[in-house]
Scaffold this motif. Sequence first.
Motif, mmCIF file in Angstrom:
data_model
loop_
_atom_site.group_PDB
_atom_site.id
_atom_site.type_symbol
_atom_site.label_atom_id
_atom_site.label_comp_id
_atom_site.label_asym_id
_atom_site.label_seq_id
_atom_site.Cartn_x
_atom_site.Cartn_y
_atom_site.Cartn_z
ATOM 1 N N TYR A 95 -18.632 -2.799 4.050
ATOM 2 C CA TYR A 95 -18.094 -1.521 4.546
ATOM 3 C C TYR A 95 -18.706 -1.076 5.871
ATOM 4 O O TYR A 95 -18.073 -0.393 6.661
ATOM 5 C CB TYR A 95 -18.298 -0.418 3.491
ATOM 6 C CG TYR A 95 -19.739 -0.004 3.312
ATOM 7 C CD1 TYR A 95 -20.327 0.970 4.123
ATOM 8 C CD2 TYR A 95 -20.525 -0.586 2.319
ATOM 9 C CE1 TYR A 95 -21.648 1.349 3.965
ATOM 10 C CE2 TYR A 95 -21.849 -0.213 2.160
ATOM 11 C CZ TYR A 95 -22.406 0.747 2.981
ATOM 12 O OH TYR A 95 -23.720 1.103 2.834
ATOM 13 N N SER A 96 -19.954 -1.473 6.151
ATOM 14 C CA SER A 96 -20.653 -1.003 7.353
ATOM 15 C C SER A 96 -20.082 -1.568 8.643
ATOM 16 O O SER A 96 -20.364 -1.053 9.721
ATOM 17 C CB SER A 96 -22.129 -1.386 7.274
ATOM 18 O OG SER A 96 -22.269 -2.798 7.376
ATOM 19 N N ASN A 97 -19.344 -2.661 8.561
ATOM 20 C CA ASN A 97 -18.797 -3.346 9.734
ATOM 21 C C ASN A 97 -19.904 -4.038 10.544
ATOM 22 O O ASN A 97 -19.711 -4.421 11.683
ATOM 23 C CB ASN A 97 -18.026 -2.372 10.627
ATOM 24 C CG ASN A 97 -17.008 -3.063 11.504
ATOM 25 O OD1 ASN A 97 -16.381 -4.030 11.108
ATOM 26 N ND2 ASN A 97 -16.840 -2.576 12.720
ATOM 27 N N LEU A 98 -21.087 -4.200 9.940
ATOM 28 C CA LEU A 98 -22.237 -4.778 10.631
ATOM 29 C C LEU A 98 -22.582 -6.187 10.153
ATOM 30 O O LEU A 98 -23.439 -6.846 10.744
ATOM 31 C CB LEU A 98 -23.470 -3.876 10.446
ATOM 32 C CG LEU A 98 -23.342 -2.462 10.977
ATOM 33 C CD1 LEU A 98 -24.581 -1.649 10.614
ATOM 34 C CD2 LEU A 98 -23.096 -2.457 12.471
ATOM 35 N N TYR A 99 -21.946 -6.641 9.109
ATOM 36 C CA TYR A 99 -22.251 -7.955 8.534
ATOM 37 C C TYR A 99 -21.288 -8.981 9.127
ATOM 38 O O TYR A 99 -20.150 -9.127 8.700
ATOM 39 C CB TYR A 99 -22.102 -7.886 7.017
ATOM 40 C CG TYR A 99 -22.393 -9.170 6.280
ATOM 41 C CD1 TYR A 99 -23.684 -9.667 6.189
ATOM 42 C CD2 TYR A 99 -21.369 -9.867 5.660
ATOM 43 C CE1 TYR A 99 -23.954 -10.836 5.498
ATOM 44 C CE2 TYR A 99 -21.622 -11.034 4.960
ATOM 45 C CZ TYR A 99 -22.907 -11.514 4.890
ATOM 46 O OH TYR A 99 -23.171 -12.681 4.197
ATOM 47 N N TYR A 100 -21.767 -9.676 10.156
ATOM 48 C CA TYR A 100 -20.939 -10.662 10.850
ATOM 49 C C TYR A 100 -21.837 -11.501 11.747
ATOM 50 O O TYR A 100 -22.952 -11.120 12.099
ATOM 51 C CB TYR A 100 -19.852 -9.994 11.697
ATOM 52 C CG TYR A 100 -20.405 -9.240 12.880
ATOM 53 C CD1 TYR A 100 -20.493 -9.841 14.137
ATOM 54 C CD2 TYR A 100 -20.873 -7.938 12.749
ATOM 55 C CE1 TYR A 100 -21.029 -9.164 15.225
ATOM 56 C CE2 TYR A 100 -21.399 -7.255 13.827
ATOM 57 C CZ TYR A 100 -21.479 -7.869 15.056
ATOM 58 O OH TYR A 100 -22.020 -7.201 16.118
ATOM 59 N N GLY A 101 -21.355 -12.637 12.154
ATOM 60 C CA GLY A 101 -21.962 -13.398 13.236
ATOM 61 C C GLY A 101 -23.292 -14.046 12.955
ATOM 62 O O GLY A 101 -23.637 -14.354 11.822
ATOM 63 N N THR A 102 -24.031 -14.230 14.033
ATOM 64 C CA THR A 102 -25.243 -15.026 14.026
ATOM 65 C C THR A 102 -26.369 -14.314 14.769
ATOM 66 O O THR A 102 -26.110 -13.492 15.643
ATOM 67 C CB THR A 102 -24.962 -16.398 14.689
ATOM 68 O OG1 THR A 102 -26.124 -17.213 14.617
ATOM 69 C CG2 THR A 102 -24.529 -16.265 16.133
ATOM 70 N N SER A 103 -27.579 -14.673 14.419
ATOM 71 C CA SER A 103 -28.728 -14.165 15.175
ATOM 72 C C SER A 103 -28.841 -14.930 16.485
ATOM 73 O O SER A 103 -28.316 -16.041 16.631
ATOM 74 C CB SER A 103 -30.017 -14.338 14.369
ATOM 75 O OG SER A 103 -30.354 -15.713 14.258
ATOM 76 N N LEU A 104 -29.574 -14.351 17.412
ATOM 77 C CA LEU A 104 -29.800 -15.034 18.680
ATOM 78 C C LEU A 104 -30.592 -16.318 18.464
ATOM 79 O O LEU A 104 -30.293 -17.344 19.069
ATOM 80 C CB LEU A 104 -30.518 -14.107 19.667
ATOM 81 C CG LEU A 104 -30.711 -14.668 21.071
ATOM 82 C CD1 LEU A 104 -29.382 -15.047 21.719
ATOM 83 C CD2 LEU A 104 -31.464 -13.671 21.941
ATOM 84 N N LEU A 105 -31.588 -16.304 17.575
ATOM 85 C CA LEU A 105 -32.382 -17.508 17.315
ATOM 86 C C LEU A 105 -31.511 -18.651 16.805
ATOM 87 O O LEU A 105 -31.620 -19.788 17.283
ATOM 88 C CB LEU A 105 -33.501 -17.214 16.315
ATOM 89 C CG LEU A 105 -34.374 -18.407 15.934
ATOM 90 C CD1 LEU A 105 -35.087 -18.990 17.146
ATOM 91 C CD2 LEU A 105 -35.373 -18.006 14.855
#
Length: 191
Positions: A95-105
């Motif tokens: 729901y937060s819209n923040l769970y996606y993608g990859t870390s820079l490392l």
Amino acid sequence: MTSLRASELYWKFDIKAIDVFVTAENINSLLNDNGFSGEIGILHIDIDGNDYWIWNAVTVANPIIVIVEYNSIFGYDMPWTVPYNPSFVRTQEHYSNLYYGTSLLSICDLAEEKGFHFVGCNSNGNNAYFVRKDWIKGLKVLSPQEGYVESRFRESRAEDGTLTFINGSERLKLLRGKKIHNTRTNSLEDI
């Protein structure tokens, strides 16, 4: 897609637009079928989800410059990416819209494996830039810590979908308990 085709950009320039959901399974055929195989100038991956897995899967194109979206709330020192799901849609995963993608490392580790050096991030803290090693010339190569830029946009959402305007490290707290793929151990762990 309709808005792009209706825009001035579409008729003024030789743009080819295709409406397709990109996965690790179809990225190479999409590139190849549309004339992007062998050496190409730039590959930009920004799909709000499987960015790491898509670049990992690319084998038909050999770009000189690669731009990949990263999720700055995962930081510069955690080897994290969302677990691969070919039907990943950011707005449906949490729901937060923040769970996606990859870390820079993680994306820097992948770049190194693919023969690229990390040269920096944009000022928005969402795109990382890589140059193929045989083209690096005099560009300064950075570590993830040196080049990391924390995003300042406040796009987090409450469970009812309203914006919460949370920023900084508070954003990661919203994802506690979510599964994340550790790209160095190749295992799932909890945030």
